[in-house]
Motif scaffolding. Structure first.
Motif, PDB file in Angstrom:
ATOM      1  N   SER A  17      87.164 -45.494  -3.972  1.00 43.44           N
ATOM      2  CA  SER A  17      87.343 -45.682  -2.523  1.00 43.44           C
ATOM      3  C   SER A  17      86.678 -46.975  -2.064  1.00 43.44           C
ATOM      4  O   SER A  17      87.181 -47.645  -1.168  1.00 43.44           O
ATOM      5  N   TRP A  18      85.555 -47.353  -2.685  1.00 46.22           N
ATOM      6  CA  TRP A  18      84.907 -48.607  -2.324  1.00 46.22           C
ATOM      7  C   TRP A  18      85.739 -49.806  -2.740  1.00 46.22           C
ATOM      8  O   TRP A  18      85.812 -50.791  -2.011  1.00 46.22           O
ATOM      9  N   PRO A  22      89.748 -52.253   2.615  1.00 46.42           N
ATOM     10  CA  PRO A  22      90.717 -53.210   3.148  1.00 46.42           C
ATOM     11  C   PRO A  22      90.070 -54.473   3.707  1.00 46.42           C
ATOM     12  O   PRO A  22      90.751 -55.350   4.229  1.00 46.42           O
ATOM     13  N   CYS A  23      88.779 -54.590   3.572  1.00 43.10           N
ATOM     14  CA  CYS A  23      88.023 -55.713   4.120  1.00 43.10           C
ATOM     15  C   CYS A  23      88.486 -57.031   3.508  1.00 43.10           C
ATOM     16  O   CYS A  23      88.682 -57.133   2.302  1.00 43.10           O
ATOM     17  N   ARG A  30      82.923 -58.204  -2.810  1.00 50.12           N
ATOM     18  CA  ARG A  30      82.090 -58.413  -3.992  1.00 50.12           C
ATOM     19  C   ARG A  30      80.984 -57.352  -4.059  1.00 50.12           C
ATOM     20  O   ARG A  30      80.707 -56.803  -5.129  1.00 50.12           O
ATOM     21  N   THR A  31      80.383 -57.042  -2.919  1.00 51.42           N
ATOM     22  CA  THR A  31      79.336 -56.018  -2.876  1.00 51.42           C
ATOM     23  C   THR A  31      79.907 -54.649  -3.223  1.00 51.42           C
ATOM     24  O   THR A  31      79.319 -53.892  -3.998  1.00 51.42           O
ATOM     25  N   ALA A  32      81.068 -54.325  -2.661  1.00 53.29           N
ATOM     26  CA  ALA A  32      81.705 -53.031  -2.939  1.00 53.29           C
ATOM     27  C   ALA A  32      82.041 -52.916  -4.422  1.00 53.29           C
ATOM     28  O   ALA A  32      81.811 -51.865  -5.037  1.00 53.29           O
TER      29      ALA A  32
END
Length: 62
Positions: A17-18, A22-23, A30-32
């Motif tokens: 899910s991360w 949709p960001c 990159r963080t996700a």
């Protein structure tokens, strides 16, 4: 108590899910992906350790 398969499925589902975020922000994505990779790694490690523990229990030589 929960079965390991339920825990690893939960970790992998959260990770998926991360990565489906949709960001459009590159830093956010990159963080996700970083945290998703960590969760997937923890799930893999749990699987390996549980398989090894099950193998030791089944081994009559102990």
């Amino acid at each position: 108590m929960m079965p390991t398969t339920a825990v690893t499925l939960l970790l992998r589902t959260i990770a998926a899910s991360w990565t489906a975020c949709p960001c459009d922000d590159t830093d956010c994505r990159r963080t996700a992906e970083f945290y998703a990779a960590d969760l997937t790694g923890y799930a893999d490690q749990l699987d390996v350790e549980c398989i090894a523990a099950t193998g030791r229990e089944a081994d009559p030589a102990g």
